[in-house]
Design an enzyme around this catalytic site. Structure first.
Site, PDB file in Angstrom:
ATOM      1  N   GLY A  69       0.806  -1.210   0.000  1.00  0.00           N
ATOM      2  CA  GLY A  69       0.000   0.000   0.000  1.00  0.00           C
ATOM      3  C   GLY A  69       0.838   1.259   0.000  1.00  0.00           C
ATOM      4  N   SER A  70       0.588   2.120   0.957  1.00  0.00           N
ATOM      5  CA  SER A  70       1.038   3.502   0.910  1.00  0.00           C
ATOM      6  C   SER A  70       2.541   3.689   0.996  1.00  0.00           C
ATOM      7  CB  SER A  70       0.380   4.275   2.051  1.00  0.00           C
ATOM      8  OG  SER A  70       0.822   5.614   2.060  1.00  0.00           O
ATOM      9  N   CYS A  71       3.027   4.688   0.230  1.00  0.00           N
ATOM     10  CA  CYS A  71       4.424   5.129   0.313  1.00  0.00           C
ATOM     11  C   CYS A  71       4.695   5.874   1.617  1.00  0.00           C
ATOM     12  CB  CYS A  71       4.745   6.050  -0.860  1.00  0.00           C
ATOM     13  SG  CYS A  71       4.532   5.299  -2.487  1.00  0.00           S
ATOM     14  N   THR A  72       3.647   6.285   2.327  1.00  0.00           N
ATOM     15  CA  THR A  72       3.789   7.048   3.562  1.00  0.00           C
ATOM     16  C   THR A  72       4.216   6.166   4.731  1.00  0.00           C
ATOM     17  OG1 THR A  72       2.068   8.521   2.707  1.00  0.00           O
ATOM     18  CG2 THR A  72       2.613   8.790   5.003  1.00  0.00           C
TER      19      THR A  72
END
Length: 568
Positions: A69-72
């Site tokens: 999922g997220s790059c964050t």
């Protein structure tokens, strides 16, 4: 005598950590998105669809195959370290730079000892030790350096200024983590790190400004955490609005464009086929690689900024490794409405961190692909997919392992994401940001109709899209009561824009938001089509109906279709 804890060895991905640590093992064979999956203040896993949900990972030995999922995720790892809520070690099957970069930034920018992050060849053997006290230790051999040009070395030695020096060090260290033999020039960047997650991310951005940093290549900004012009009017608290605005302002001060959209592929600056770029934001990365044919890794927050300042990136991942390692054969025909986000969600789950070739004969629109890419990027760790309806840059025609995806698989996801009846109080549209075609379609859906007083309809979009919209479309949306929110996106919005649950339902046309919302805002939006969202906004009610395309199709026709797809 007490039996000694078993010692598991691996390759340390981030230097500077304690070389051997002991703790209780928290194991999962499912990749974890730290953003939307872990609370950085408490260290609790908050992704209700993850096997570790509810467990505290602080001071544990966390073992996951990779992020997803997220790059964050890198921002969350940094905040965990700064808050003292991080695991003692993170053991990975894959060399996941998105997870590792957060620890790397903690060391380089904050002088913090990072958790021990290991790549473990015998990862699967850890499953039987879940919950037990174990020790993990790193091999002594350091990771090899990539080949550096004279210009790279000058930047690394500070001849281009202290901001570029620090940025280049992060780029080079990440190249070592990924085993890259050299760096590559990138022509553009997209910054996902402009989201405010905590004080660490703000300090990072403002430090680069303080050091005189400026981007070297054209750079766009992802959705930030607030509508920069209207957050006070929307009732956002100063405790979020002020630091979130400062993060956004810092990246603009570095020379980034104030695009603030999670759909940069809708901008005129979108990259062309085979162009090397450094993009953050999972849905944008998947769309750029898969649909546009550009070449970008899933760049971790902070690494995206460092690539923008240096114009260089590790020559690894989707810059060079683009062939599919898995065929996913779809044993059904293309459907309508919520078909594409649901399909992307399930394909991502099946693919894991592998690049899939999706064997489905279909004719998706650009917005269908946008919905598919966002859903796929939510549940998969892979940076791209291939299909008969994509450019297939880097795909090699060869036999490969295959999985058959049936209507039963989609029906399971439909029951999780879509099923439910009841009163409605919120319609959440635009995750990723609305395209111009979607905005115009929404305006036609609501034209000359009246919204139920108890339902709030909010759509997020980029400023560039709003400026291109026709006045008639904007007037129709305003007359119906659609609130258009710029700069930010649903995965950043909280109260009061997202009302606390009172038993009423929230609806969305985004599988990405349907997945992340429970952990982020404590609500479970039901996934449905835009038309269905509008119908419920008018009636104030939602009744989930299993779509016609999800009805069972058995017998000879289904078997023949599966054989045909396998042959192709």
């Amino acid at each position: 005598l007490a039996e000694a804890a078993p010692v598991i060895e691996g390759t340390a991905l981030v230097a500077g950590a304690t070389q051997q640590v002991t703790g209780r093992l928290a194991f999962s064979g499912t990749g974890l998105s730290f953003w939307g999956g872990v609370d950085p203040v408490t260290g609790i896993v908050i992704d209700e669809r993850h096997p570790l949900c509810g467990r505290v990972i602080t001071d544990t030995i966390l073992a996951i195959p990779s992020g997803r999922g997220s790059c964050t995720a890198s921002q969350i790892v940094l905040e965990l370290v700064l808050n003292g809520t991080a695991p003692r070690a993170i053991v990975l099957r894959d060399r996941d730079a998105v997870v590792a970069v957060g620890a790397l930034v903690a060391r380089e920018f904050f002088d913090e000892t990072p958790p021990l992050i290991l790549a473990c060849a015998d990862f699967d053997a850890l499953e039987s030790l879940d919950g037990e006290t174990i020790s993990v230790a790193s091999h002594d051999a350091p990771l090899p350096l990539p080949h550096l040009t004279d210009a790279d070395r000058k930047a690394l030695n500070g001849l281009n200024g202290p901001a570029v020096q620090r940025a280049m060090n992060i780029v080079v260290e990440t190249a070592r983590i990924q085993g890259a033999s050299q760096l590559v020039d990138v022509s553009a960047a997209h910054i996902d790190a402009c989201t405010y997650v905590g004080p660490g991310g703000l300090a990072f951005a403002e430090k680069l400004v303080e050091l005189g940093g400026h981007v070297k290549v054209p750079t766009t900004t992802n959705s930030c955490s607030v509508d920069r012009s209207n957050w006070r009017r929307l009732g956002v608290a100063d405790a979020l609005g002020e630091p979130a605005s400062r993060v956004a302002d810092a990246y603009v001060a570095l020379g980034c464009a104030d695009s603030f959209t999670c759909a940069p592929y809708l901008l005129d600056s979108a990259p062309s086929s085979s162009e090397h770029v450094a993009w953050g934001e999972s849905n944008a990365v998947v769309f750029a690689n898969s649909v546009l044919g550009a070449k970008t890794q899933k760049y971790a927050d902070y690494l995206d900024a460092c690539a923008a300042l240096t114009g260089r990136a590790p020559l690894a991942g989707a810059h060079i490794e683009r062939d599919a390692s898995l065929d996913i054969v779809c044993d059904f025909v293309e459907g309508e409405n919520d078909f594409w986000p649901l399909l992307g969600y399930v394909v991502g789950l099946q693919a894991g961190s592998r690049i899939p070739y999706v064997r489905l004969e279909a004719s998706p629109t650009k917005d269908d692909l946008k919905a598919f890419a966002a859903a796929f990027g939510t549940t998969s760790g892979a940076p791209l997919f291939h299909a008969p309806w994509t450019p297939r840059i880097g795909l090699i025609e060869r036999p490969r392992p295959s999985k058959v995806l049936s209507e039963d698989d989609l029906a399971t996801a439909w029951a999780d994401l879509c099923a439910g009846d009841g009163d409605v109080d919120l319609i959440a549209l635009g995750s990723p940001h609305l395209s111009l075609d979607e905005l115009e379609a929404l305006s036609k859906c609501v034209a000359d109709k009246r919204k139920h007083d108890a339902v709030r309809v909010v759509a997020t979009l980029g400023g560039a899209t709003r400026r291109k919209a026709s006045s008639d479309a904007l007037q129709a949306l305003d007359a119906f009561g659609v609130e258009l929110v710029e700069d930010t996106c649903w995965c950043m919005l909280t109260e009061p824009v997202v009302p606390p649950s009172t038993g009423a339902l929230a609806l969305t046309d985004s599988a990405k938001y349907a997945h992340y919302a429970p952990g982020l805002v404590g609500r479970r939006p039901r996934l449905t089509s835009m038309k269905s969202c509008v119908a419920s906004a008018i009636s104030g009610r939602f009744e989930a109906r299993r779509p016609a395309w999800l009805q069972p199709r058995r017998g000879f026709a289904a078997a023949a279709r599966r054989v045909l797809l396998l042959v192709r």
